[in-house]
Design a protein around this motif. Structure first.
Motif, PDB file in Angstrom:
ATOM      1  N   ASP A  73     -30.981  14.764   9.590  1.00 33.25           N
ATOM      2  CA  ASP A  73     -30.644  16.064   8.910  1.00 33.25           C
ATOM      3  C   ASP A  73     -29.618  15.539   7.794  1.00 33.25           C
ATOM      4  O   ASP A  73     -28.526  15.026   8.190  1.00 33.25           O
ATOM      5  N   TYR A  74     -29.697  16.224   6.724  1.00 31.93           N
ATOM      6  CA  TYR A  74     -28.790  16.089   5.652  1.00 31.93           C
ATOM      7  C   TYR A  74     -27.239  16.398   5.768  1.00 31.93           C
ATOM      8  O   TYR A  74     -26.415  15.691   5.722  1.00 31.93           O
ATOM      9  N   ARG A  75     -26.913  17.526   6.909  1.00 27.66           N
ATOM     10  CA  ARG A  75     -25.801  17.780   7.220  1.00 27.66           C
ATOM     11  C   ARG A  75     -25.046  16.662   8.157  1.00 27.66           C
ATOM     12  O   ARG A  75     -23.931  16.321   8.154  1.00 27.66           O
ATOM     13  N   ILE A  76     -25.908  16.237   8.870  1.00 26.46           N
ATOM     14  CA  ILE A  76     -25.692  15.169  10.013  1.00 26.46           C
ATOM     15  C   ILE A  76     -25.248  13.724   9.262  1.00 26.46           C
ATOM     16  O   ILE A  76     -24.174  13.169   9.420  1.00 26.46           O
ATOM     17  N   ALA A  77     -26.079  13.506   8.259  1.00 28.06           N
ATOM     18  CA  ALA A  77     -26.026  12.188   7.793  1.00 28.06           C
ATOM     19  C   ALA A  77     -24.731  12.465   6.707  1.00 28.06           C
ATOM     20  O   ALA A  77     -24.055  11.421   6.682  1.00 28.06           O
ATOM     21  N   ASN A  78     -24.508  13.477   6.296  1.00 24.59           N
ATOM     22  CA  ASN A  78     -23.219  13.659   5.353  1.00 24.59           C
ATOM     23  C   ASN A  78     -21.900  13.307   6.121  1.00 24.59           C
ATOM     24  O   ASN A  78     -21.087  12.761   5.803  1.00 24.59           O
ATOM     25  N   LEU A  79     -21.818  14.052   7.313  1.00 21.27           N
ATOM     26  CA  LEU A  79     -20.665  13.664   8.164  1.00 21.27           C
ATOM     27  C   LEU A  79     -20.466  12.338   8.527  1.00 21.27           C
ATOM     28  O   LEU A  79     -19.355  11.872   8.643  1.00 21.27           O
ATOM     29  N   VAL A  80     -21.459  11.701   8.865  1.00 22.89           N
ATOM     30  CA  VAL A  80     -21.596  10.104   9.277  1.00 22.89           C
ATOM     31  C   VAL A  80     -21.076   9.498   8.214  1.00 22.89           C
ATOM     32  O   VAL A  80     -20.095   8.453   8.196  1.00 22.89           O
ATOM     33  N   GLY A  81     -21.529   9.670   6.870  1.00 22.93           N
ATOM     34  CA  GLY A  81     -20.922   9.023   5.663  1.00 22.93           C
ATOM     35  C   GLY A  81     -19.569   9.276   5.238  1.00 22.93           C
ATOM     36  O   GLY A  81     -18.785   8.559   4.791  1.00 22.93           O
ATOM     37  N   ILE A  82     -18.916  10.499   5.790  1.00 24.19           N
ATOM     38  CA  ILE A  82     -17.709  10.886   5.325  1.00 24.19           C
ATOM     39  C   ILE A  82     -16.830  10.072   6.362  1.00 24.19           C
ATOM     40  O   ILE A  82     -15.680   9.596   5.821  1.00 24.19           O
ATOM     41  N   VAL A  83     -17.348   9.852   7.534  1.00 21.43           N
ATOM     42  CA  VAL A  83     -16.482   9.063   8.498  1.00 21.43           C
ATOM     43  C   VAL A  83     -16.434   7.389   8.005  1.00 21.43           C
ATOM     44  O   VAL A  83     -15.079   6.995   7.875  1.00 21.43           O
ATOM     45  N   ILE A  84     -17.380   7.109   7.648  1.00 24.03           N
ATOM     46  CA  ILE A  84     -17.233   5.554   6.904  1.00 24.03           C
ATOM     47  C   ILE A  84     -16.449   5.520   5.740  1.00 24.03           C
ATOM     48  O   ILE A  84     -15.622   4.728   5.472  1.00 24.03           O
ATOM     49  N   GLY A  85     -16.742   6.626   4.607  1.00 25.21           N
ATOM     50  CA  GLY A  85     -16.130   6.471   3.599  1.00 25.21           C
ATOM     51  C   GLY A  85     -14.419   6.586   3.871  1.00 25.21           C
ATOM     52  O   GLY A  85     -13.556   6.260   3.166  1.00 25.21           O
ATOM     53  N   THR A  86     -14.121   7.438   4.865  1.00 24.62           N
ATOM     54  CA  THR A  86     -12.658   7.954   5.168  1.00 24.62           C
ATOM     55  C   THR A  86     -11.896   6.431   5.655  1.00 24.62           C
ATOM     56  O   THR A  86     -10.805   6.231   5.297  1.00 24.62           O
ATOM     57  N   VAL A  87     -12.589   5.589   6.384  1.00 25.79           N
ATOM     58  CA  VAL A  87     -11.819   4.271   6.681  1.00 25.79           C
ATOM     59  C   VAL A  87     -11.666   3.530   5.480  1.00 25.79           C
ATOM     60  O   VAL A  87     -10.526   2.886   5.377  1.00 25.79           O
ATOM     61  N   ILE A  88     -12.797   3.323   4.524  1.00 31.19           N
ATOM     62  CA  ILE A  88     -12.480   2.704   3.368  1.00 31.19           C
ATOM     63  C   ILE A  88     -11.333   3.170   2.384  1.00 31.19           C
ATOM     64  O   ILE A  88     -10.572   2.609   2.035  1.00 31.19           O
ATOM     65  N   ASN A  89     -11.372   4.597   2.543  1.00 32.60           N
ATOM     66  CA  ASN A  89     -10.366   5.351   1.559  1.00 32.60           C
ATOM     67  C   ASN A  89      -8.680   5.178   2.102  1.00 32.60           C
ATOM     68  O   ASN A  89      -8.215   4.778   1.385  1.00 32.60           O
ATOM     69  N   PHE A  90      -8.784   5.309   3.211  1.00 30.64           N
ATOM     70  CA  PHE A  90      -7.413   5.049   3.898  1.00 30.64           C
ATOM     71  C   PHE A  90      -6.842   3.776   3.743  1.00 30.64           C
ATOM     72  O   PHE A  90      -5.609   3.667   3.286  1.00 30.64           O
ATOM     73  N   THR A  91      -7.526   2.785   3.870  1.00 35.65           N
ATOM     74  CA  THR A  91      -7.439   1.531   3.714  1.00 35.65           C
ATOM     75  C   THR A  91      -6.808   1.081   2.364  1.00 35.65           C
ATOM     76  O   THR A  91      -5.845   0.550   2.048  1.00 35.65           O
ATOM     77  N   ALA A  92      -7.587   1.609   1.278  1.00 37.94           N
ATOM     78  CA  ALA A  92      -7.102   1.447   0.053  1.00 37.94           C
ATOM     79  C   ALA A  92      -5.987   2.318  -0.321  1.00 37.94           C
ATOM     80  O   ALA A  92      -5.032   1.714  -1.183  1.00 37.94           O
ATOM     81  N   GLY A  93      -5.644   3.482  -0.066  1.00 39.07           N
ATOM     82  CA  GLY A  93      -4.711   4.130  -0.123  1.00 39.07           C
ATOM     83  C   GLY A  93      -3.043   3.534   0.371  1.00 39.07           C
ATOM     84  O   GLY A  93      -2.318   3.403  -0.305  1.00 39.07           O
ATOM     85  N   GLU A  94      -3.591   3.078   1.545  1.00 36.80           N
ATOM     86  CA  GLU A  94      -2.406   2.345   2.233  1.00 36.80           C
ATOM     87  C   GLU A  94      -1.958   1.094   1.493  1.00 36.80           C
ATOM     88  O   GLU A  94      -0.619   0.667   1.548  1.00 36.80           O
ATOM     89  N   LEU A  95      -2.773   0.242   1.232  1.00 34.02           N
ATOM     90  CA  LEU A  95      -2.693  -1.266   0.740  1.00 34.02           C
ATOM     91  C   LEU A  95      -2.307  -0.991  -0.966  1.00 34.02           C
ATOM     92  O   LEU A  95      -2.061  -2.026  -1.237  1.00 34.02           O
ATOM     93  N   TRP A  96      -2.972  -0.217  -1.454  1.00 35.39           N
ATOM     94  CA  TRP A  96      -3.024  -0.572  -2.909  1.00 35.39           C
ATOM     95  C   TRP A  96      -2.571   0.819  -3.507  1.00 35.39           C
ATOM     96  O   TRP A  96      -1.640   0.678  -4.400  1.00 35.39           O
TER      97      TRP A  96
END
Length: 136
Positions: A106-129
């Motif tokens: 379901d697109y709503r579930i898939a979207n939430l999973v994608g958000i979790v993965i994107g969150t880890v990437i985005n925090f790391t970029a914010g913290e280090l860069w």
């Protein structure tokens, strides 16, 4: 050790801001795609863009505790946007489309999973860069 505890506190604040971004993203996605019938890919990109802008502003002033008058605001905004777009594309759009189109999630579930993965990437970029040089 003190820097580690500050990073953990920032990650918690980042998570709270991210939760508000999830509400913005998911709500706009459901409005555009679910209610208005806008194609899923276009709806997803629009929802991501709006959540990136709101998250940048909240992360800037609350997560990393920078004033909007701190020099380099535009530079940080552009860097944040670039990192968030990469994180959203890698972690959100690709996961969303593959999960929906290949695995029938379901697109709503898939979207939430994608958000979790994107969150880890985005925090790391914010913290280090992105926000590293502007911290007090």
């Amino acid at each position: 050790m003190a820097e580690l505890s500050r990073s953990v506190a920032r990650f918690v604040r980042f998570g709270v801001v991210g939760a508000s971004g999830v509400v913005v993203n998911q709500g706009l996605l459901m409005l555009l795609h679910g209610t208005l019938g806008v194609p899923l890919l276009i709806s997803s990109v629009c929802a991501i863009e709006v959540s990136i802008i709101t998250n940048f502003l909240l992360n800037h002033v609350w997560t990393w505790r920078l004033s909007l008058r701190t020099p380099g605001l535009l530079r940080r905004c552009l860097l944040y946007h670039a990192a968030a777009v990469m994180a959203a594309f890698a972690g959100n759009v690709i996961v969303l489309m593959v999960a929906v189109e290949v695995f029938g999630v379901d697109y709503r579930i898939a979207n939430l999973v994608g958000i979790v993965i994107g969150t880890v990437i985005n925090f790391t970029a914010g913290e280090l860069w992105i926000f590293r040089g502007g911290r007090r």
